[in-house]
Write an enzyme that holds these catalytic residues in place. Structure first.
Site, PDB file in Angstrom:
ATOM      1  N   ASP A  48       0.788  -1.156   0.086  1.00 33.03           N
ATOM      2  CA  ASP A  48       0.100   0.088   0.032  1.00 33.03           C
ATOM      3  C   ASP A  48       0.776   1.300   0.114  1.00 33.03           C
ATOM      4  O   ASP A  48       1.548   1.549   1.017  1.00 33.03           O
ATOM      5  CB  ASP A  48      -0.897  -0.127   1.260  1.00 33.03           C
ATOM      6  N   TYR A  53       2.600  10.039  -0.184  1.00 34.96           N
ATOM      7  CA  TYR A  53       3.746   9.478   0.698  1.00 34.96           C
ATOM      8  C   TYR A  53       5.054   9.922   0.091  1.00 34.96           C
ATOM      9  O   TYR A  53       5.968   9.654   0.805  1.00 34.96           O
ATOM     10  CB  TYR A  53       3.441   7.894   0.765  1.00 34.96           C
ATOM     11  N   LYS A  78      -2.665   5.861  -4.266  1.00 34.74           N
ATOM     12  CA  LYS A  78      -3.769   6.842  -4.101  1.00 34.74           C
ATOM     13  C   LYS A  78      -3.467   8.279  -4.817  1.00 34.74           C
ATOM     14  O   LYS A  78      -2.551   8.914  -4.769  1.00 34.74           O
ATOM     15  CB  LYS A  78      -3.851   6.981  -2.548  1.00 34.74           C
ATOM     16  N   HIS A 111      -7.784   9.429  -2.259  1.00 41.85           N
ATOM     17  CA  HIS A 111      -7.418   9.289  -0.954  1.00 41.85           C
ATOM     18  C   HIS A 111      -8.398   9.583   0.079  1.00 41.85           C
ATOM     19  O   HIS A 111      -8.389   9.163   1.127  1.00 41.85           O
ATOM     20  CB  HIS A 111      -6.262  10.101  -0.909  1.00 41.85           C
TER      21      HIS A 111
END
Length: 281
Positions: A48, A53, A78, A111
């Site tokens: 994931d 990120y 995402k 997200h």
């Protein structure tokens, strides 16, 4: 290489995903690559990540360093809130693929709904089209409430396969999970172990763990599995990685499940991020 034989769950689009995945938040650079490589070697097949990120490249770098074929892995990313309009969303999916050096994402999620901007349906349409073009295999969302999910279906005719939500013993999301179950959406759990120290030092959880001769994290991750939720714990520690995936040789009984359910709190969100108002860009 460890093979833990993780059970799989079938999604509403016919694709299958492992019942436990590996979270990569904050895993970056060389250390991040090593941690992800270790997780794959221990048997994780669902990874994931997210555009925000800033580690899609780290994930992409780890994949060819293992001997596991790409097609046996399920890679997730995402779409961030600032790219919800259709054109930006399409470009962002492409950019995500370039960053990770991938031809396709197995799973791509919105997200957060960012409902105040009211662009999430546009973003969803972009994911529907990206799936048609072969850029994504499975499309889903994160942190969407039933009203957001209903609007997606009403306006596009397509419900997400997955909704990744905050879910842990202190916030068990019973109503949301029930809604998912009634509409064929798989629940994925972020922050499945909550704040680790709150969980690991919890006296009742320690007693349940002793009863089963398991660790507290194994008990909590088994709880997610028995709820039908796909947990995505994160750890850079190889021993902990293996521990978190070794949850399929025991079962929690009804009393255990009920006891853990009793820990939930109305204000149980770790950072108070309510999807009805929270904005993520």
């Amino acid at each position: 290489m460890t093979n833990t034989m993780i059970p799989e769950i079938t999604l509403n689009d016919g694709n299958r995903i492992p019942a436990v995945g590996f979270g990569t938040y904050k895993l970056k650079g060389n250390e991040g690559v090593s941690a992800i490589e270790s997780a794959i070697n221990h048997g994780y097949r669902l990874l994931d990540s997210a555009y925000n990120y800033e580690n899609e490249g780290t994930v992409g770098e780890a994949i060819p360093r293992t001997s596991v074929p790409r097609e046996q892995l399920q890679i997730t990313s995402k779409l961030p809130g600032r790219y919800h309009n259709y054109k930006d969303a399409v470009t962002t999916v492409q950019e995500s693929l370039y960053r990770a050096n991938l031809d396709y994402y197995d799973i791509y999620l919105i997200h957060w709904p960012n409902p105040n901007r009211e662009l999430y349906v546009e973003a969803w349409q972009a994911l529907i089209d990206a799936k048609k073009w072969g850029l994504i295999r499975t499309i889903g969302v994160c942190n969407f409430l039933p009203e957001h999910l209903t609007k997606l279906e009403k306006e596009t005719g397509v419900l997400p396969a997955i909704n990744q939500i905050e879910l842990h013993p202190f916030f068990n999301q019973e109503e949301q999970r029930k809604w998912h179950g009634e509409h064929g959406i798989v629940t994925e759990s972020w922050s499945p172990l909550a704040r680790a120290n709150d969980v690991f030092e919890h006296e009742t959880l320690k007693k349940i763990a002793e009863k089963h001769n398991k660790t507290v994290s194994q008990v909590v991750l088994r709880w997610h599995y028995q709820l039908g939720a796909v947990a995505i714990p994160k750890s850079a520690n190889p021993t902990r990685q293996l521990e978190n995936i070794s949850i399929f040789d025991f079962s929690l009984d009804a009393d255990d499940m009920q006891t853990i359910a009793s820990f939930t709190r109305p204000d149980g969100r770790l950072k108070g991020q309510d999807p009805a108002v929270y904005e993520e860009f």
